[in-house]
Motif scaffolding. Structure first.
Motif, PDB file in Angstrom:
ATOM      1  N   ALA A  80       0.835  -1.212   0.000  1.00  8.95           N
ATOM      2  CA  ALA A  80       0.000   0.000   0.000  1.00  8.95           C
ATOM      3  C   ALA A  80       0.865   1.256   0.000  1.00  8.95           C
ATOM      4  O   ALA A  80       0.466   2.295  -0.524  1.00  8.95           O
ATOM      5  CB  ALA A  80      -0.919  -0.003   1.225  1.00  8.95           C
ATOM      6  N   GLY A  81       2.055   1.144   0.573  1.00  6.61           N
ATOM      7  CA  GLY A  81       2.924   2.312   0.685  1.00  6.61           C
ATOM      8  C   GLY A  81       3.792   2.575  -0.530  1.00  6.61           C
ATOM      9  O   GLY A  81       4.608   3.504  -0.498  1.00  6.61           O
ATOM     10  N   GLY A  82       3.664   1.761  -1.562  1.00  6.70           N
ATOM     11  CA  GLY A  82       4.397   2.062  -2.784  1.00  6.70           C
ATOM     12  C   GLY A  82       5.240   0.937  -3.349  1.00  6.70           C
ATOM     13  O   GLY A  82       5.722   1.029  -4.468  1.00  6.70           O
ATOM     14  N   ALA A  83       5.425  -0.134  -2.584  1.00  7.33           N
ATOM     15  CA  ALA A  83       6.211  -1.251  -3.123  1.00  7.33           C
ATOM     16  C   ALA A  83       5.375  -2.034  -4.136  1.00  7.33           C
ATOM     17  O   ALA A  83       4.152  -2.102  -4.025  1.00  7.33           O
ATOM     18  CB  ALA A  83       6.658  -2.163  -1.995  1.00  7.33           C
ATOM     19  N   ASP A  84       6.052  -2.605  -5.115  1.00  5.49           N
ATOM     20  CA  ASP A  84       5.364  -3.443  -6.100  1.00  5.49           C
ATOM     21  C   ASP A  84       5.413  -4.914  -5.703  1.00  5.49           C
ATOM     22  O   ASP A  84       4.702  -5.737  -6.271  1.00  5.49           O
ATOM     23  CB  ASP A  84       6.004  -3.256  -7.473  1.00  5.49           C
ATOM     24  CG  ASP A  84       5.791  -1.846  -7.976  1.00  5.49           C
ATOM     25  OD1 ASP A  84       4.653  -1.520  -8.348  1.00  5.49           O
ATOM     26  OD2 ASP A  84       6.749  -1.050  -7.946  1.00  5.49           O
ATOM     27  N   GLY A  85       6.275  -5.230  -4.739  1.00  2.19           N
ATOM     28  CA  GLY A  85       6.369  -6.599  -4.256  1.00  2.19           C
ATOM     29  C   GLY A  85       6.998  -6.606  -2.880  1.00  2.19           C
ATOM     30  O   GLY A  85       7.644  -5.640  -2.466  1.00  2.19           O
ATOM     31  N   ALA A  86       6.761  -7.698  -2.158  1.00  2.43           N
ATOM     32  CA  ALA A  86       7.372  -7.849  -0.832  1.00  2.43           C
ATOM     33  C   ALA A  86       7.802  -9.297  -0.680  1.00  2.43           C
ATOM     34  O   ALA A  86       7.080 -10.211  -1.072  1.00  2.43           O
ATOM     35  CB  ALA A  86       6.384  -7.469   0.267  1.00  2.43           C
ATOM     36  N   MET A  87       8.994  -9.470  -0.145  1.00  4.36           N
ATOM     37  CA  MET A  87       9.477 -10.828   0.087  1.00  4.36           C
ATOM     38  C   MET A  87       9.894 -10.977   1.542  1.00  4.36           C
ATOM     39  O   MET A  87      10.262 -10.002   2.198  1.00  4.36           O
ATOM     40  CB  MET A  87      10.635 -11.178  -0.856  1.00  4.36           C
ATOM     41  CG  MET A  87      11.847 -10.291  -0.716  1.00  4.36           C
ATOM     42  SD  MET A  87      13.148 -10.723  -1.916  1.00  4.36           S
ATOM     43  CE  MET A  87      13.918 -12.130  -1.085  1.00  4.36           C
ATOM     44  N   VAL A  88       9.771 -12.201   2.010  1.00  2.00           N
ATOM     45  CA  VAL A  88      10.202 -12.534   3.369  1.00  2.00           C
ATOM     46  C   VAL A  88      11.311 -13.558   3.221  1.00  2.00           C
ATOM     47  O   VAL A  88      11.140 -14.570   2.539  1.00  2.00           O
ATOM     48  CB  VAL A  88       9.035 -13.110   4.194  1.00  2.00           C
ATOM     49  CG1 VAL A  88       9.502 -13.436   5.609  1.00  2.00           C
ATOM     50  CG2 VAL A  88       7.859 -12.143   4.216  1.00  2.00           C
ATOM     51  N   ALA A  89      12.454 -13.280   3.827  1.00  3.11           N
ATOM     52  CA  ALA A  89      13.584 -14.197   3.720  1.00  3.11           C
ATOM     53  C   ALA A  89      13.997 -14.627   5.121  1.00  3.11           C
ATOM     54  O   ALA A  89      14.351 -13.788   5.958  1.00  3.11           O
ATOM     55  CB  ALA A  89      14.749 -13.522   2.997  1.00  3.11           C
ATOM     56  N   GLY A  90      13.908 -15.929   5.373  1.00  4.27           N
ATOM     57  CA  GLY A  90      14.181 -16.431   6.707  1.00  4.27           C
ATOM     58  C   GLY A  90      15.092 -17.636   6.710  1.00  4.27           C
ATOM     59  O   GLY A  90      15.591 -18.074   5.675  1.00  4.27           O
TER      60      GLY A  90
END
Ligand code: FES
Length: 159
Positions: A80-90
């Motif tokens: 919602a804040g402007g990113a086109d994608g989000a990833m989680v790396a664990g």
């Protein structure tokens, strides 16, 4: 199929991306937020930086104590804040330093993917990756894969 493999792919084969018109915004103008566990992914990112391995300019790293601290709201607010994608790396499955934080993260990524799909947003905009601290190439490969995925999608519409 492992939970990570599930979270790493779109829940439905026919994504909304196929229905959208072609886009002309350059992929390099996209932004990907990467929520990285301090114990593994961020350490791998650090090692890759020390080795001077370039990451795509689209990625913004966010240091997290554990992926178990990443909530669905973090992912949705990033989009919602402007990113086109989000990833989680664990950490690798079974290797979380807080026992099961990465399993919780996998569940949350799957939840957000289903949520996005239900409102017509490509679920592959959110993905989960796992690696050990000693695998900087795996971190770089994950970021590049995410960059390719997001680059193939149109910019995220926020109406
Ligand atoms: Fe790395 Fe939990 S400490 S995912």
């Amino acid at each position: 199929m492992s939970p990570v493999a599930q979270a790493g792919r779109a829940p439905q084969a026919a994504s909304a991306a196929a229905k959208r018109p072609a886009h002309d915004t350059p992929a390099t103008s996209r932004t990907i937020v990467a929520f990285c566990c301090r114990e593994c992914a961020y350490a791998a990112a650090d090692a890759s930086a020390n080795a001077r391995t370039p990451l795509p300019a689209t990625v913004r790293l966010v240091l997290m104590p554990c992926t178990g601290r990443v909530s669905p709201l973090h992912l949705l607010e990033a989009l919602a804040g402007g990113a086109d994608g989000a990833m989680v790396a664990g950490c690798l499955e079974g290797e979380c330093h807080y026992r099961e934080g990465n399993f919780n993260a996998i569940d949350r990524v799957l939840f957000v993917q289903r949520l996005l799909d239900s409102v017509g947003v490509e679920p592959e905009r959110v993905r989960m990756f796992t690696m050990s601290a000693g695998e900087p190439p795996k971190f770089v490969a994950a970021v590049r894969e995410m960059d390719r995925t997001i680059g193939d999608l149109p910019p995220l519409a926020r109406s």
